[in-house]
Design an enzyme around this catalytic site. Sequence first.
Site, short mmCIF file in Angstrom:
data_model
loop_
_atom_site.label_atom_id
_atom_site.label_comp_id
_atom_site.label_asym_id
_atom_site.label_seq_id
_atom_site.Cartn_x
_atom_site.Cartn_y
_atom_site.Cartn_z
N ASP A 29 -0.64 3.15 0.21
CA ASP A 29 -0.12 4.39 -0.35
C ASP A 29 -0.52 4.62 -1.80
O ASP A 29 -0.69 5.75 -2.23
CB ASP A 29 1.41 4.44 -0.23
CG ASP A 29 2.09 3.49 -1.20
OD1 ASP A 29 1.81 2.27 -1.13
OD2 ASP A 29 2.89 3.96 -2.03
N ASP A 82 -0.64 -0.62 -4.61
CA ASP A 82 -0.26 -1.88 -4.00
C ASP A 82 -0.81 -1.93 -2.57
O ASP A 82 -1.67 -1.13 -2.21
CB ASP A 82 1.27 -2.05 -4.02
CG ASP A 82 1.99 -0.82 -3.48
OD1 ASP A 82 1.37 -0.08 -2.67
OD2 ASP A 82 3.15 -0.59 -3.84
N TYR A 114 10.61 4.15 -0.71
CA TYR A 114 10.51 5.51 -0.15
C TYR A 114 11.78 5.84 0.62
O TYR A 114 11.77 5.99 1.84
CB TYR A 114 9.27 5.65 0.74
CG TYR A 114 7.98 5.67 -0.04
CD1 TYR A 114 7.56 6.83 -0.69
CD2 TYR A 114 7.20 4.54 -0.16
CE1 TYR A 114 6.39 6.86 -1.42
CE2 TYR A 114 6.02 4.54 -0.89
CZ TYR A 114 5.62 5.71 -1.52
OH TYR A 114 4.46 5.72 -2.24
N GLU A 133 -0.08 5.14 -12.12
CA GLU A 133 -0.29 4.84 -10.70
C GLU A 133 -0.59 6.13 -9.94
O GLU A 133 0.01 7.17 -10.21
CB GLU A 133 0.93 4.15 -10.08
CG GLU A 133 0.66 3.65 -8.67
CD GLU A 133 1.73 2.70 -8.15
OE1 GLU A 133 1.43 1.87 -7.27
OE2 GLU A 133 2.89 2.79 -8.63
#
Length: 529
Positions: A94, A97, A246, A494
């Site tokens: 995603d 990571d 999430y 990120e």
Amino acid sequence: MVIGSMKKEGRQQRSGCRDLLSCFVSVAAVLWVVLPVAAAQAFDYKDALSKSLLYFEAQRSGRLPYGQRVTWRGHSGLTDGLQQGVDLVGGYYDAGDHVKFGLPMAFTITMLSWSVIEYGDEIAAAGEYHHALEAIKWGTDYFIKAHTHPYVLWAEVGDGDTDHYCWQRPEDMTTPRQAYKIDTENPGSDVAGETAAAMAAASIVFRESDAHYSHLLLHHARKLFEFADKHRGKYDSSIREAKSYYPSWSGYEDELLWAALWLHKATGTPQYMEYVVSNGKGFGGTGWAMTEFSWDAKYAGIQILASKLLSAGKFSAAQRHVLKQYESKGEHYICACLNKNNGSNLHRTPGGMLFVRQWNNMQYVSSAAFLLIAYSDYLKEARRDVLRCPAGAVRPQELVALATSQVDYILGANPMGISYMVGYGHKYPMQVHHRGSSIVSYKRSKGFIGCMQGYYDWYGRRGQNPNVVTGALVGGPDSHDRFRDHRGNYMQTEACTYNTAPLVGVLAKLHQHVQEMTTSSSLSYLEFA
């Protein structure tokens, strides 16, 4: 000098603007029509489009294909699912990571598919249609694997806690690859619904080029929707490992409506539209007035999609009445972006960026740009000259102007003078919070880099990342347009797949618009002057 005169004239004619930003958007709408050549010289939307699609190749998990263009990446996650006796190799990481989270991955594919559905011709004209379909198929191939039974969906591989303990290249990954599923006893209507939406939307994309694959996707989409609706529940209650990363704050009702709308669009079957109509009030589709659209909160997207279907289909009077309620709430979102609601508008930074929250705000910017562009097209298709917001009427081109300003902000027209799309322009983030990007490529140095060694040797380095994760849209600046390019500043540096996905359609549309207007720019300029 001429541009300055036009700005002055615009201020005089619009002295009734509620604030400076509203005036700016109105003037920008005129400039967008009249000065496409200047826009083309400022930003190369085609190049940005190409880079945005390249980014998805950097996020691939599994065995990489022969034509892989991001050459610093290698195979990874080749035993995913083995412990559970299923093949879960593939899909996307995603962000920076190595967890494969099903909910944001599915939303990414839905938005990539919607981009192709709306702007496939424009993407093709830019020479990127094949790459767009490849990006979608990499995700849908994985979803087919993950849907191992009509009422079973593997919704996550790896967990954030153990993954974040290590800083490694994906090729060296030593963290546990536990896989997590939803089923009848442990439901997850949100992730099942979003995956159904993704596969239904993708089935439309592949309908002409691969009818068999399109039919297969639609079969899975139908079964997943049935599963999501019959066995209701939030997935983060069943897969607690997802809750810290999430969580489904909005619940699962929006995903059920979202999936039903996409299934209606893909099939034309009346039952799906009846589902959307009969559950509009109970599920919040006709009630929630939103100021964000994201992997979690789908309501604004639902409302805009329902509006577009309203203009394209034949419905009963009762159905049209409910769809108009969806449309009204969708227009609340559009007006909020334009600062044209009475009180409930999106905040903007001093530099003009739409701002929702500190962490990864760019996801809301890119999704807003997509809905603005899509709704401007809807207004034109519906032959509506204006959108009547509570604080005044706006024209379709003003939606395009705002969307363009947000894209331009991303690409460098901001107080920091930096492109928040990595690899685009001359100045962009160099210390992206991304494991694979920040460690020397496996292709250059095959020596194993351990879990903590990555932190010691690479995470804390002051220099730029050795690999450029081209096309990644980072989290971006704060509410005062401030940005700190530091690997440890994950809220800002990120990037996520769902940040970039909505931009694909927007960039294609803007590139095509500039191309079309450039051919007649001289005549348009003379007529305006």
